[in-house]
Design a protein around this motif. Structure first.
Motif, PDB file in Angstrom:
ATOM      1  N   ILE A  87       0.728  -1.011   0.128  1.00 36.50           N
ATOM      2  CA  ILE A  87      -0.178   0.083  -0.011  1.00 36.50           C
ATOM      3  C   ILE A  87       0.931   1.338  -0.048  1.00 36.50           C
ATOM      4  O   ILE A  87       0.293   2.460  -0.339  1.00 36.50           O
ATOM      5  CB  ILE A  87      -1.004   0.266   1.096  1.00 36.50           C
ATOM      6  CG1 ILE A  87      -0.284  -0.254   2.462  1.00 36.50           C
ATOM      7  CG2 ILE A  87      -2.190  -0.968   1.133  1.00 36.50           C
ATOM      8  CD1 ILE A  87      -0.945   0.146   3.809  1.00 36.50           C
ATOM      9  N   LEU A 123      -6.197   0.192   3.470  1.00 34.12           N
ATOM     10  CA  LEU A 123      -6.115  -0.025   1.958  1.00 34.12           C
ATOM     11  C   LEU A 123      -5.651  -1.379   1.630  1.00 34.12           C
ATOM     12  O   LEU A 123      -6.066  -1.878   0.458  1.00 34.12           O
ATOM     13  CB  LEU A 123      -4.956   0.899   1.374  1.00 34.12           C
ATOM     14  CG  LEU A 123      -5.427   2.400   1.542  1.00 34.12           C
ATOM     15  CD1 LEU A 123      -4.277   3.309   1.116  1.00 34.12           C
ATOM     16  CD2 LEU A 123      -6.628   2.719   0.931  1.00 34.12           C
ATOM     17  N   ASP A 179      -1.380   3.177   6.265  1.00 31.38           N
ATOM     18  CA  ASP A 179      -2.814   2.423   5.585  1.00 31.38           C
ATOM     19  C   ASP A 179      -3.826   3.334   5.285  1.00 31.38           C
ATOM     20  O   ASP A 179      -4.838   2.999   4.864  1.00 31.38           O
ATOM     21  CB  ASP A 179      -3.176   1.186   6.518  1.00 31.38           C
ATOM     22  CG  ASP A 179      -3.494   1.736   7.753  1.00 31.38           C
ATOM     23  OD1 ASP A 179      -3.717   2.992   8.079  1.00 31.38           O
ATOM     24  OD2 ASP A 179      -3.519   0.896   8.887  1.00 31.38           O
TER      25      ASP A 179
END
Ligand code: UDP
Ligand code: MG
Length: 316
Positions: free
Chosen positions: A20, A211, A107
């Motif tokens: 990510i 994510l 994230d």
């Protein structure tokens, strides 16, 4: 004359986030460009990733991207130290070259859409702006329950933490510089910032799904974070021993009275009184003494932290 625009730094701690990190960097850079374009922040603003010694190829990704994006800076820690220390490293590293820093997890579970609001609150004169989540829908029920228990436990032990505030926050330059004075090794940032005081504000947001990748805060690490928080801000557990000791001591006094009465009225077998009396007595005295030791230990503990005893906000 217009007040000069603030130089903003966004700090992102990163540990094994290869899935990510590129995405997050792109999103955050976009945001910074948008803000500089619309004249909210200075053109020298930047994004800084703190790689907490990832063992995947996160660092390669970061390094490669930084060669393409002028606004991307990064540091890599020499060893994995955990979220709190990665954050600290970033805050201290960039404290002097920015007017404010915002920390946000890689994230992007914390809604970066409220960053504009954070900057606005900062420009209104707040030194700390806490991001607080409204609801925790995307997290599993277990994670929500343990998170709730976490904040309750902290408050119970007299640690001043903001309910549902993690480490998504804006801090001004003087806060970040002041942070150097907190030289403690057991670091609990969520407790330190409310402890500092100053003018603070809160912005609310909804927490999102990660994510990608996995959470690095399993239950075990949550418990350890809670214990760190309590033991680095509170001596309540030590005082609790004194309390228990005192209670046991009182109970033992009664039991001693009973033993004496039983002895004098010949209700005992030979040897019982002389065995049981010191037993009660020592039990009470021992716990009480441990408690007293604890009281002093608590004082020593606070002294060795060498925290600033006060901080001046304004001078006229
Ligand atoms: N992180 C870190 N070092 C670690 C563990 C995590 O820098 O040892 C970073 C991680 O990359 C992420 C942030 O800390 O950016 C928060 O971790 P995570 O999202 O796993 O925690 P959660 O949101 O599940 O509480
Ligand atoms: Mg997360």
């Amino acid at each position: 004359m217009e007040t000069p625009l603030p130089v903003l730094g966004i700090i992102v701690p990163c540990y094994n986030e290869k899935d990510i990190i590129a995405d997050s960097i792109v999103k955050l850079l976009e945001l910074i460009r948008q803000f500089t374009g619309s004249g909210i922040i200075d053109g020298k603003s930047f994004l800084a990733v703190v790689d907490d010694r990832s063992r995947d190829n996160s660092w390669d990704i970061i390094r490669e991207m930084s060669s393409r994006h002028r606004e991307l800076k990064a540091i890599r820690l020499a060893a994995n130290r955990g979220h709190q220390y990665a954050l600290l490293a970033g805050l201290l590293e960039y404290s002097e070259v920015t007017d404010c820093l915002i920390s946000v997890d890689a994230d992007l579970q914390d809604d970066i859409g409220v960053i504009a609001k954070m900057i606005e609150k900062f420009r209104q004169g707040n030194d700390i702006v806490f991001g607080v989540r409204n609801k925790r829908k995307p997290d599993a029920a277990f994670k929500r329950a343990t998170a709730y228990g976490f904040y309750r436990l902290m408050n119970l032990f007299g640690v001043n933490v903001l309910h549902n505030h993690a480490d998504f926050r804006l801090t001004s330059r003087r806060i970040n510089v002041e942070l150097k004075e907190f030289s403690e090794v057991n670091l609990f940032l969520r407790g330190i910032f409310p402890f500092m005081g100053f003018n603070t504000a809160v912005v609310y947001y909804d927490r999102r799904e990660r994510l990608g990748g996995k959470s690095k805060y399993p239950f075990r690490r949550m418990v350890s974070l809670a214990l760190d928080g309590i033991t680095s801000f509170s001596t309540v557990p030590l005082r609790f021993i004194t309390f228990i000791g005192f209670l046991v001591f009182i109970i033992c006094l009664f039991l001693m009275g009973y033993a004496l009465w039983a002895y004098l009225t010949h209700r005992t077998i030979a040897g019982w009184f002389s065995t049981v009396l010191p037993f009660y007595f020592l039990g009470g005295v021992q716990i009480l003494c441990i408690g007293i030791l604890g009281e002093y230990l608590g004082k020593i503990y606070k002294e060795v932290k060498r925290r600033p005893r006060f901080t001046v906000d304004e001078r006229i």
